[in-house]
Scaffold this active site. Structure first.
Site, PDB file in Angstrom:
ATOM      1  N   GLU A 151       0.844  -1.198   0.000  1.00 37.58           N
ATOM      2  CA  GLU A 151       0.000   0.000   0.000  1.00 37.58           C
ATOM      3  C   GLU A 151       0.877   1.244   0.000  1.00 37.58           C
ATOM      4  O   GLU A 151       1.993   1.247   0.522  1.00 37.58           O
ATOM      5  CB  GLU A 151      -0.943  -0.012   1.208  1.00 37.58           C
ATOM      6  CG  GLU A 151      -0.275  -0.160   2.574  1.00 37.58           C
ATOM      7  CD  GLU A 151       0.212   1.155   3.153  1.00 37.58           C
ATOM      8  OE1 GLU A 151      -0.240   2.211   2.678  1.00 37.58           O
ATOM      9  OE2 GLU A 151       1.044   1.122   4.069  1.00 37.58           O
ATOM     10  N   ARG A 154      -1.294   7.742   2.095  1.00 32.35           N
ATOM     11  CA  ARG A 154      -0.884   8.803   3.014  1.00 32.35           C
ATOM     12  C   ARG A 154      -2.012   9.038   4.012  1.00 32.35           C
ATOM     13  O   ARG A 154      -3.163   9.265   3.610  1.00 32.35           O
ATOM     14  CB  ARG A 154      -0.606  10.104   2.258  1.00 32.35           C
ATOM     15  CG  ARG A 154       0.572  10.059   1.303  1.00 32.35           C
ATOM     16  CD  ARG A 154       0.575  11.313   0.442  1.00 32.35           C
ATOM     17  NE  ARG A 154      -0.654  11.395  -0.351  1.00 32.35           N
ATOM     18  CZ  ARG A 154      -1.102  12.524  -0.891  1.00 32.35           C
ATOM     19  NH1 ARG A 154      -0.456  13.667  -0.704  1.00 32.35           N
ATOM     20  NH2 ARG A 154      -2.217  12.523  -1.609  1.00 32.35           N
ATOM     21  N   LYS A 207       8.181  -1.221  -1.669  1.00 30.96           N
ATOM     22  CA  LYS A 207       7.571  -0.453  -0.579  1.00 30.96           C
ATOM     23  C   LYS A 207       8.632   0.144   0.344  1.00 30.96           C
ATOM     24  O   LYS A 207       8.603   1.336   0.676  1.00 30.96           O
ATOM     25  CB  LYS A 207       6.620  -1.360   0.208  1.00 30.96           C
ATOM     26  CG  LYS A 207       6.100  -0.777   1.518  1.00 30.96           C
ATOM     27  CD  LYS A 207       5.208   0.417   1.294  1.00 30.96           C
ATOM     28  CE  LYS A 207       4.585   0.859   2.622  1.00 30.96           C
ATOM     29  NZ  LYS A 207       3.678   1.993   2.460  1.00 30.96           N
ATOM     30  N   ASN A 211       9.658   4.289   0.801  1.00 32.81           N
ATOM     31  CA  ASN A 211       9.597   5.011   2.073  1.00 32.81           C
ATOM     32  C   ASN A 211      10.968   5.484   2.523  1.00 32.81           C
ATOM     33  O   ASN A 211      11.109   6.573   3.087  1.00 32.81           O
ATOM     34  CB  ASN A 211       8.952   4.135   3.148  1.00 32.81           C
ATOM     35  CG  ASN A 211       7.441   4.146   3.054  1.00 32.81           C
ATOM     36  OD1 ASN A 211       6.855   4.889   2.278  1.00 32.81           O
ATOM     37  ND2 ASN A 211       6.786   3.307   3.837  1.00 32.81           N
ATOM     38  N   HIS A 254       9.958  19.881   2.912  1.00 29.78           N
ATOM     39  CA  HIS A 254       9.508  20.880   3.886  1.00 29.78           C
ATOM     40  C   HIS A 254      10.244  20.635   5.204  1.00 29.78           C
ATOM     41  O   HIS A 254      10.034  19.617   5.866  1.00 29.78           O
ATOM     42  CB  HIS A 254       8.002  20.797   4.083  1.00 29.78           C
ATOM     43  CG  HIS A 254       7.228  21.012   2.817  1.00 29.78           C
ATOM     44  ND1 HIS A 254       7.128  22.249   2.215  1.00 29.78           N
ATOM     45  CD2 HIS A 254       6.552  20.149   2.009  1.00 29.78           C
ATOM     46  CE1 HIS A 254       6.408  22.143   1.109  1.00 29.78           C
ATOM     47  NE2 HIS A 254       6.055  20.873   0.966  1.00 29.78           N
ATOM     48  N   GLY A 256      11.323  20.641   9.028  1.00 28.98           N
ATOM     49  CA  GLY A 256      10.492  20.565  10.216  1.00 28.98           C
ATOM     50  C   GLY A 256      11.187  19.827  11.337  1.00 28.98           C
ATOM     51  O   GLY A 256      12.424  19.734  11.368  1.00 28.98           O
ATOM     52  N   CYS A 263       4.881   4.541   9.300  1.00 34.27           N
ATOM     53  CA  CYS A 263       5.631   3.916   8.209  1.00 34.27           C
ATOM     54  C   CYS A 263       7.126   4.227   8.220  1.00 34.27           C
ATOM     55  O   CYS A 263       7.943   3.319   8.340  1.00 34.27           O
ATOM     56  CB  CYS A 263       5.030   4.347   6.865  1.00 34.27           C
ATOM     57  SG  CYS A 263       3.367   3.711   6.575  1.00 34.27           S
ATOM     58  N   LYS A 266       9.538   2.765  11.201  1.00 31.40           N
ATOM     59  CA  LYS A 266       9.704   1.304  11.253  1.00 31.40           C
ATOM     60  C   LYS A 266      10.224   0.744   9.933  1.00 31.40           C
ATOM     61  O   LYS A 266      10.987  -0.233   9.925  1.00 31.40           O
ATOM     62  CB  LYS A 266       8.401   0.618  11.654  1.00 31.40           C
ATOM     63  CG  LYS A 266       7.324   0.549  10.608  1.00 31.40           C
ATOM     64  CD  LYS A 266       6.113  -0.227  11.111  1.00 31.40           C
ATOM     65  CE  LYS A 266       5.026  -0.331  10.059  1.00 31.40           C
ATOM     66  NZ  LYS A 266       5.448  -1.139   8.888  1.00 31.40           N
ATOM     67  N   ARG A 331       1.902   7.675  16.467  1.00 35.66           N
ATOM     68  CA  ARG A 331       3.072   6.803  16.436  1.00 35.66           C
ATOM     69  C   ARG A 331       4.325   7.567  16.002  1.00 35.66           C
ATOM     70  O   ARG A 331       4.372   8.142  14.934  1.00 35.66           O
ATOM     71  CB  ARG A 331       2.814   5.607  15.520  1.00 35.66           C
ATOM     72  CG  ARG A 331       1.874   4.590  16.114  1.00 35.66           C
ATOM     73  CD  ARG A 331       1.510   3.494  15.138  1.00 35.66           C
ATOM     74  NE  ARG A 331       0.570   3.970  14.116  1.00 35.66           N
ATOM     75  CZ  ARG A 331      -0.007   3.172  13.210  1.00 35.66           C
ATOM     76  NH1 ARG A 331       0.266   1.873  13.204  1.00 35.66           N
ATOM     77  NH2 ARG A 331      -0.849   3.665  12.327  1.00 35.66           N
TER      78      ARG A 331
END
Length: 438
Positions: A151, A154, A207, A211, A254, A256, A263, A266, A331
């Site tokens: 998957e 967002r 996946k 990420n 951005h 921060g 996601c 981990k 989380r």
């Protein structure tokens, strides 16, 4: 198509509701009776824009069902999706696959005919091979196939991401699995959504690689932000300047307080563990994790700085607790490390989040929770904007200044223009925008 979705967490519930909205017959299974009872009564276990209406609509017309009975859920199913949690194990960062493997064993004993078992959960490379072994050893019907369908949702925009995806990735080793999943996703072909068929192990790695790359962009721009502060540059303009290059793109640039959520933390750790197991060095991803962990802890130092180096006896207001807007997910949220460090320094913390309070309260003992931003600011020596919820983007800064005891705004998301803050009578400290303003 008849679909069974095992797990009614974030991925399972959103995916199941969207599949049902396409016209498929979907049954969602979960072992937690309270979750199923709540869903049957129309109560959502997570907060996601548009999800409650989508679930109620499809449950009302009979296309979406909920049960704790796995055998009932997979009866006559063409595809069984495993969408259970794969949290990082404490101590070593490996993905905990116990829920995935337990589901596979139960599926094997409940199937009455061949089906495609699909891992929707984020799992390390080779997990599909182990699921295949478990199914075979526990008597799954001949011809049952295992596929990977990661998957890319967002939080806060999950329904749109599911229905208008950048791509659909299917990892399969036989034509039966490819045919079934092609039919499952056929409704999206009208949107011309690209579907990429790969081997199962390749899909599992896609996946994690995606990420890890996005996490790398975040840590990269955060380090550039630190350099901007040192040399007097503006990271907002740097981000725009490099993001206009179509080889780079503007997303995830951005600056921060660091990434969080379910996601990136981990998945980067799990990718590192896979690489270590295979004897492959991944120094870039390892550095990304280190930079992010250090950054979240260092955010409290910015607050301490504006308060003259002392937190003891100070009152700090915190706006936004969830790891990003439009979700109640706490989380690995940057707010957790920030608030703990503030409390360790002796500060009193008052906080407000539009939807995250229920999830946050058990995780933040000693914090006073307020009902709105202005109550948070009342009597505060410093106000820290942590999560850029829409309702924090146009606060009455003069009103904020009037109710505060101090006059410091620490904007960890660069929501405000320094000049606007200064005109309201506050000092301003952003991210990557040079020295302390005011």
């Amino acid at each position: 198509m008849r679909i069974c979705m095992i797990g009614t967490g974030y991925v399972g519930l959103v995916s199941g509701a969207c599949f049902a909205d396409f016209g498929h017959d979907v049954t969602c299974v979960d072992k937690v009776p309270e979750k199923i009872e709540g869903l049957l009564a129309g109560r959502m276990p997570i907060w996601e824009p548009g999800l409650e209406a989508l679930v109620k609509h499809n449950a009302g017309n009979g296309r979406l069902k909920f049960t704790t009975d796995l055998a009932e859920g997979i009866r006559d199913a063409d595809a069984v999706f495993i969408a259970v949690g794969t949290p990082a194990r404490r101590g070593d960062g490996h993905a905990d696959l116990s829920f995935v493997y337990a589901a596979a064993k139960e599926i094997a004993g409940a199937l009455t005919r061949k089906a495609v078992i699909v891992t929707k959960s984020t799992v390390p490379v080779g997990t599909g091979d182990e699921i295949t072994r478990i199914l075979h050893e526990n008597g799954a019907p001949e011809g049952t196939s295992v596929a990977s369908n990661p998957e890319f949702l967002r939080e806060g925009a999950a329904i749109r991401d599911f229905k208008i995806p950048d791509r659909i990735v299917v990892g399969a080793e036989d034509e039966f699995a490819r045919d079934v999943l092609r039919e499952v996703y056929r409704p999206l072909f009208l949107n011309k959504a690209p579907i990429l068929f790969t081997g199962r192990r390749t899909a599992e790695l896609i996946k994690y690689a995606a990420n890890a790359f996005l996490a790398t962009k975040i840590s990269f721009i955060n380090e550039i932000a630190d350099l901007c502060e040192a040399v007097g540059a503006d990271v907002q303009e740097v981000s725009r300047g490099i993001g206009l290059d179509n080889r780079i793109g503007p997303k995830f640039l951005h600056a921060g307080p660091g990434y969080g959520g379910s996601c990136f933390p981990k998945d980067t750790l799990a990718l590192l563990q896979t690489a270590e197991k295979e004897g492959v060095g991944m120094r870039i991803v390892g550095s990304v994790v280190e930079v992010n962990d250090a950054r979240k802890a260092a955010m409290a130092d910015r607050v301490r700085d504006v308060l003259g180096g002392e937190l003891q006896g100070k009152k700090v207001g915190v706006l936004g607790l969830t790891f990003k807007p439009n979700t109640d997910d706490m989380r690995d949220a940057p707010s957790l490390a920030l608030i703990r460090r503030l409390q360790e320094g002796g500060a009193e913390v008052v906080a407000f989040d539009p939807v995250g309070r229920e999830q946050a309260e058990p995780m933040l003992p000693g914090v006073t929770f307020a009902e709105d931003a202005y109550t948070v600011a009342t009597g505060a020596d410093a106000l820290v904007l942590v999560t850029e919820w829409d309702e924090f983007r146009a606060l009455d800064l003069r009103r904020i200044a009037a109710v505060m005891r101090g006059n410091h705004l620490v904007d960890l998301r660069n929501v405000y223009e320094p000049s606007d803050v200064l005109r309201a009578g506050l000092t301003y400290r952003g991210i990557g925008r040079g020295e302390l303003q005011g």
